[in-house]
Write an enzyme that holds these catalytic residues in place. Structure first.
Site, PDB file in Angstrom:
ATOM      1  N   ASP A 179       0.805  -0.890   0.060  1.00  0.00           N
ATOM      2  CA  ASP A 179      -0.386  -0.345  -0.064  1.00  0.00           C
ATOM      3  C   ASP A 179       1.331   1.132   0.382  1.00  0.00           C
ATOM      4  O   ASP A 179       0.834   1.948  -0.329  1.00  0.00           O
ATOM      5  CB  ASP A 179      -0.527   0.057   1.079  1.00  0.00           C
ATOM      6  CG  ASP A 179      -2.217  -0.560   1.274  1.00  0.00           C
ATOM      7  OD1 ASP A 179      -3.000  -0.675  -0.805  1.00  0.00           O
ATOM      8  OD2 ASP A 179      -2.860  -1.078   2.475  1.00  0.00           O
ATOM      9  N   LEU A 180       1.659   1.449   1.027  1.00  0.00           N
ATOM     10  CA  LEU A 180       2.671   2.028   1.039  1.00  0.00           C
ATOM     11  C   LEU A 180       3.689   2.451  -0.016  1.00  0.00           C
ATOM     12  O   LEU A 180       3.255   3.671  -0.485  1.00  0.00           O
ATOM     13  CB  LEU A 180       3.403   2.583   2.249  1.00  0.00           C
ATOM     14  CG  LEU A 180       2.985   2.216   3.973  1.00  0.00           C
ATOM     15  CD1 LEU A 180       3.601   2.497   4.751  1.00  0.00           C
ATOM     16  CD2 LEU A 180       1.543   3.849   4.045  1.00  0.00           C
TER      17      LEU A 180
END
Length: 410
Positions: A179-180
């Protein structure tokens, strides 16, 4: 002057990948309009911990509490609480899209077309709009319609097969790593499209998938497999291609030893008083050390557990050998380097008072550094201001829409 001053970002994303992308842009000075449903971004209810105005933590969200998860990726933004399911709410967002430079969304493929907020519709209204779609698997392929979750994608792209101890089960990376990285790739893609727009005058659609980002981030492990057809094994904290390179236990704690070349290894052996480990022909080159990994690592483990961690770290620092303690988060934030790099900041929150926030790694541009301008907003805190300033709605008009359930005001 901020690097992205004057840039307007319409943020229709929630949870992590999209909000992390837009927080990067906001830290660099963009105006980010975070569009939330009247019940708020899901992460507002993700906890514990929930931070209360008295500074205490709670297990459940209170009327004035905020979740640490939400606070981690929503600073420097303006919150508008608008119900897209109401045609009047969708129309307000379309009008904001006409004034925006960038739109970021992470709805399922095709979902926003129901509200007239898909790329073809908005590009017809605003040809300069850069429209970033973040999904689990992209706009194409057999999985295009599936919801994307970081841990599910970790399972698919192979990272769990190489994470963990050799004899242990597959292990996920605890932070939502994909996600990051997707958020970071999203920010890069947006900036690239903005640069290209200076030449063409046109926006474009960016199709960004967690799956693609995660697979690309397998980097040297993936490339090694493509070249050899051999599957990498789980090695715990060891490195598949460098030895010694990993976690070692001292008498009172763990530290990371990260030797990158043969000269560092020679200095390491001298510093710990065991030059015989350099003179041994099995260990004089990195390929040979990798071949004899088991013997060397076992011998080093025996030696290094005899003295406290700081004893070894001091000797290795003097010898110019890279080594660091395995810190807890408390120890990481107590590191002088954290203070020197301004990686812990503060901001005033309207209900919580002064709160600590993570700093930005982009805070060291020499003229236009990223910065914490203000705390993450309360739900709908900026609805009235933005709709008045950008769309010309009067306060009575906004209040009427709020009473009709189209908007939510704080």
């Amino acid at each position: 002057m901020s690097a992205l001053a004057g840039l307007r970002v319409l943020d229709l994303s929630r949870v992590l990948a999209g909000p992390y992308c837009t927080q990067i842009l906001a830290d660099l000075g963009a105006v980010v309009w975070k569009i939330e449903p009247p019940w708020g971004d899901e992460t507002r209810s993700w906890g514990p911990p929930f931070i209360e105005p008295d500074g205490c933590t709670a297990w459940k969200p209170g009327p004035k509490g905020e979740s640490a998860y939400y606070l981690s990726v929503n600073r420097n933004k303006k919150s508008l609480a608008i119900n897209l399911k109401d045609p009047r709410g969708a129309e307000l967002v379309r009008r904001l899209a006409e004034r925006a430079d960038v739109l970021v969304e992470n709805y399922k493929v095709g979902d926003l077309a129901r509200y007239g907020l898909d790329y073809p519709t908005l590009a017809a209204l605003n040809p300069r709009l850069i429209y970033l779609s973040v999904t689990g698997y992209g706009q194409t392929g057999p999985r295009r319609g599936e919801p994307g979750y970081d841990v599910a994608v970790q399972g698919l792209i192979g990272i769990m097969s190489v994470t963990g101890e050799p004899e242990g089960p597959p292990m996920r990376v605890p932070v939502a790593w994909i996600d990051l990285m997707t958020g970071m790739n999203g920010a890069i893609a947006v900036l690239a499209a903005l640069l290209e727009r200076q030449t063409s005058g046109l926006g474009q659609h960016i199709d960004l998938a967690l799956f693609d980002v995660g697979l690309a981030a397998m980097a040297n492990l993936a490339q090694s497999y493509l070249l050899t057809g051999e599957l990498p094994a789980r090695l715990g904290n060891d490195h598949p291609q460098i030895v010694p390179y990993g976690a070692f236990e001292a008498a009172d704690g763990w530290f990371m030893l990260t030797i990158g070349n043969d000269e560092q290894y020679r200095r390491f052996c001298g510093a710990i008083g065991h030059l015989e480990l350099w003179e041994d022909p099995r260990f004089q080159s990195n390929p040979s050390r990798v071949e004899h990994r088991r013997e060397l690592v076992a011998r080093l483990a025996e030696i290094l557990r005899k003295q406290p961690r700081n004893h070894w770290l001091s000797l290795l620092r003097e010898a110019g050998v890279p080594a660091t303690p395995v810190n807890t988060l408390a120890e990481a934030f107590a590191e002088p380097q954290t203070q020197a790099r301004r990686m812990r900041g503060e901001a005033h929150h309207p209900t919580l008072g002064r709160i600590p926030l993570l700093g930005s790694p982009l805070g060291h541009l020499s003229r236009t550094p990223a910065a914490i301008h203000h705390a993450p907003p309360l739900l709908g805190a900026d609805t009235l201001e933005v709709l008045h300033d950008e769309l010309g709605l009067s306060e009575p008009e906004v209040l009427e829409l709020a009473q009709a359930g189209v908007l939510k005001l704080p």
